[in-house]
Design a protein around this motif. Structure first.
Motif, PDB file in Angstrom:
ATOM      1  N   CYS A 189       0.816  -1.257   0.241  1.00  9.72           N
ATOM      2  CA  CYS A 189       0.074  -0.344   0.087  1.00  9.72           C
ATOM      3  C   CYS A 189       1.070   1.287   0.426  1.00  9.72           C
ATOM      4  CB  CYS A 189      -1.112   0.115   1.539  1.00  9.72           C
ATOM      5  SG  CYS A 189      -1.706   1.352   1.207  1.00  9.72           S
ATOM      6  N   ASN A 218     -12.669   5.647  -8.993  1.00 13.35           N
ATOM      7  CA  ASN A 218     -11.463   6.622  -8.528  1.00 13.35           C
ATOM      8  C   ASN A 218     -10.065   5.095  -9.451  1.00 13.35           C
ATOM      9  OD1 ASN A 218      -9.437   7.576  -6.771  1.00 13.35           O
ATOM     10  ND2 ASN A 218     -10.041   7.965  -5.499  1.00 13.35           N
ATOM     11  N   THR A 227      -6.589   6.094  -8.877  1.00  7.83           N
ATOM     12  CA  THR A 227      -5.848   6.068  -7.869  1.00  7.83           C
ATOM     13  C   THR A 227      -6.329   4.652  -6.815  1.00  7.83           C
ATOM     14  OG1 THR A 227      -5.382   7.872  -8.410  1.00  7.83           O
ATOM     15  CG2 THR A 227      -3.754   6.628  -6.629  1.00  7.83           C
ATOM     16  N   ALA A 228      -7.551   5.330  -6.516  1.00  9.10           N
ATOM     17  CA  ALA A 228      -7.875   4.112  -5.509  1.00  9.10           C
ATOM     18  C   ALA A 228      -7.800   3.201  -5.396  1.00  9.10           C
ATOM     19  CB  ALA A 228      -8.937   4.410  -4.846  1.00  9.10           C
TER      20      ALA A 228
END
Lengths: 296, 309
Positions: free
Chosen positions: B72, B182, B184-185
């Protein structure tokens, strides 16, 4: 920092920059293929080492002065480059980037294994040229083999730039790199230019492989994976598709690598090269010469 | 018999590795960092059981969480770049992790001997399975339990909205963004799930090999990780499993009788497979064909049961 320490630091940077010419050549190979085809050729560094091996084999059969080794390596590199184009790119749909990536990985494994198979896994000595020449320049010493390598690297880069910017083939190559559809409409055969790009990069890679062999003095299949990593890092730091960027980034990475090796030892050297890459990715994601935005 | 059990263990661990790359590949990104997450999972899991004396299940779950958290954290800066840049960035991350463990020396005196990871020499005292008297079969069942869990989870996810979102980002990023996703998410989430699975696989790998060292987690393992899903085809999780069986079972072990020539064939067969089936061994067309046969065989059966009623 004492005077001697300072001199040693500068000396290691100078040696690194001279060796960096090989990284520049490898970076140019990755960059050219990426610029023309928008594909990654992961087998490139392995092919370069393979060409250096091939030149050794040819030289052992045909008696010729050792200096011809660079010419032979370039020739065999061109042939290997074309073979890689045919087996990895020609018959695989171009819209599928994962398949060509995987096929170049297959070629990388295949070339490595051919080398291991042909040499029974034993590193092969490479004729060291000019290794007895050492030039004293004040407090510094310049190794003759590294100087020769650097000069040869610069010469091949100049020839390559002349080929790309002064000949018809070069114009066609750059046209395909910029706008493949428009280039095709102008009557340029894209498969032919792609194949030609692989031959050109193969020649450059063969010379780079021979230079690495001459500088290290020994060839081993273990070289191909670290060189792949270094070549890709040089490509990214220099800016994708930019030849001047690859040249400067190669010298930069070579210099930094030797500097880190001087300060932190050989086991931690590559760790700092990776960190250098991350610094570039964070602060200048496009590389030194990022390609102009808003163009296809 | 033990040979086949060992082979099945290898297939299980490599399936986990391949599935971790599958997750990331679904969003259209090529990540060569999976070997790095695998190494983090292996070292963390082994250190927890050997140095802290944990049971293996919490240890590999913790290893998986650590690897996921790293993935992450790496995801955010790495996903600013695309294509070749991402390949190189993740490759560099994987190599940086490997070199970190090459220089990682953390040994604790336990009785007369020092235990723990010792830099270039590796980490040799991982003896959880023999110490607790697990047989090869027990280990095998343990590994495949996790493989089944992960595969089932991913298979279910593929059929849910999350899978559709992942594939949408992979197919056309701009279109997905304009549909309100989204991007990127989604990418960071895929990277995190990939890291979790790779960490789990690494934790198990460390315990069944009993000796880990930095050289096992190099570029070669990273390319194998992406090779499995690409060879198997990205249409289904089972493609990855079949590719692992093909590579580990057939190419690596099955062709052993060829001796030196086996490795030559290995690269050549990958080249051949990509030329013949560029979309993977199991592509969308194959799945459609299997479904057609499946439904054709089912329909008369249904009719018969209806007739009986």
């Amino acid at each position: 920092m004492s005077y001697l320490h300072f001199i040693d630091t500068l000396q290691s940077i100078a040696d690194g920059v001279l060796f960096g010419a090989t990284y520049s050549l490898l970076g140019i190979g990755f960059t050219l293929v990426f610029g023309v085809m928008h594909k990654i050729n992961l087998s490139y560094a392995a092919a370069s080492i393979g060409a250096a091996y091939a030149s050794l084999i040819v030289l052992s059969v045909v008696k010729a002065p050792a200096i011809f080794i660079f010419l032979l390596a370039g020739l065999s590199g061109g042939i290997i480059g074309f073979v890689i184009y045919v087996v990895c790119f020609r018959f695989i749909p171009q819209a599928n980037p994962l398949a060509t990536l995987m096929s170049t990985v297959g070629a990388l494994l295949l070339i490595d294994e051919i080398i291991v198979h042909a040499t029974v896994g034993i590193p092969v000595p490479y004729p060291a040229l000019f290794s007895d020449v050492i030039i004293d320049a004040g407090p510094f010493t310049l190794r003759g083999d590294l100087m020769f390598m650097f000069a040869l690297g610069c010469l091949s880069m100049l020839l390559l730039l002349a080929l790309l910017y002064r000949t018809k083939i070069g114009i066609a190559t750059r046209a395909v790199a910029q706008q493949p559809v428009a280039a095709q409409l102008c009557g340029i055969s894209i498969p032919r230019i792609n194949g030609l790009t692989f031959v050109i990069t193969g020649v450059v890679g063969g010379i780079a492989g021979a230079m690495i062999g001459a500088a290290i003095g020994v060839l081993s299949p273990l070289l191909s994976l670290p060189l792949t990593t270094k070549g890709l890092i040089v490509t990214v730091i220099g800016g994708l598709g930019s030849i001047p960027g690859a040249i400067i980034a190669g010298l930069l990475v070579g210099g930094f690598e030797n500097l880190f090796q001087y300060f932190r030892g050989v086991t931690e050297r590559d760790l700092y090269v990776m960190l250098l890459l991350f610094v570039f990715l964070v602060f200048r994601p496009g590389g030194i010469f990022s390609p102009a935005a808003g163009r296809d | 018999m033990d040979f086949y059990l060992g082979l099945a263990q290898i297939v299980g661990v490599h399936t986990l590795l391949g599935l971790s790359a599958y997750c990331v590949l679904l969003t259209g990104q090529v990540s060569l960092a999976q070997a790095g997450f695998f190494a983090i999972g292996a070292y963390v899991g082994a250190m927890l059981t050997v140095l802290a004396g944990w049971h293996i299940v919490p240890a590999i779950i913790a290893a998986s969480l650590v690897a996921g958290a790293t993935a992450c954290a790496v995801g955010f800066p790495a996903l600013r770049v695309k294509g070749l840049m991402l390949v190189v960035a993740t490759l560099a991350f994987g190599e940086a992790v490997r070199l970190f463990f090459f220089n990682f020396d953390y040994q604790v005196a336990k009785g007369d001997v020092k235990i723990g990871p010792a830099g270039g020499e590796g980490f040799r005292q991982i003896r959880f399975f023999p110490e607790h008297g697990w047989s090869t079969l027990d280990v095998l069942i343990f590994i495949w339990l996790f493989v089944a869990l992960v595969m089932g989870g991913l298979w279910w996810m593929d059929r849910s909205r999350a899978g559709a979102v992942l594939r949408a980002v992979g197919e056309d990023e701009v279109a997905a963004q304009s549909a309100g996703i989204n991007v990127t998410a989604v990418k960071v989430a895929a990277m995190t799930v990939g890291g979790l699975i790779a960490g789990l696989g690494g934790g198990i790998f460390a315990h069944y090999t009993a000796h880990i060292e930095h050289a096992q987690f190099g570029v070669a393992l990273a390319t194998f990780a992406i090779a499995y899903p690409i060879l198997g085809g990205l249409s289904s999780v089972f493609g990855t499993l079949i590719a692992v069986v093909f590579v580990q079972g057939f190419l690596v072990e099955g062709l052993r009788f060829l001796g030196d020539w086996r490795n030559l064939l290995f690269g050549g067969l990958i080249l051949f497979a990509m030329n013949v089936r560029p979309r993977g061994l199991i592509d969308a067309a194959t799945i459609a064909a299997v479904k057609r046969i499946w439904t054709r065989n089912r329909e008369p059966g249904n009719a018969r049961t209806q007739g009986a009623e």
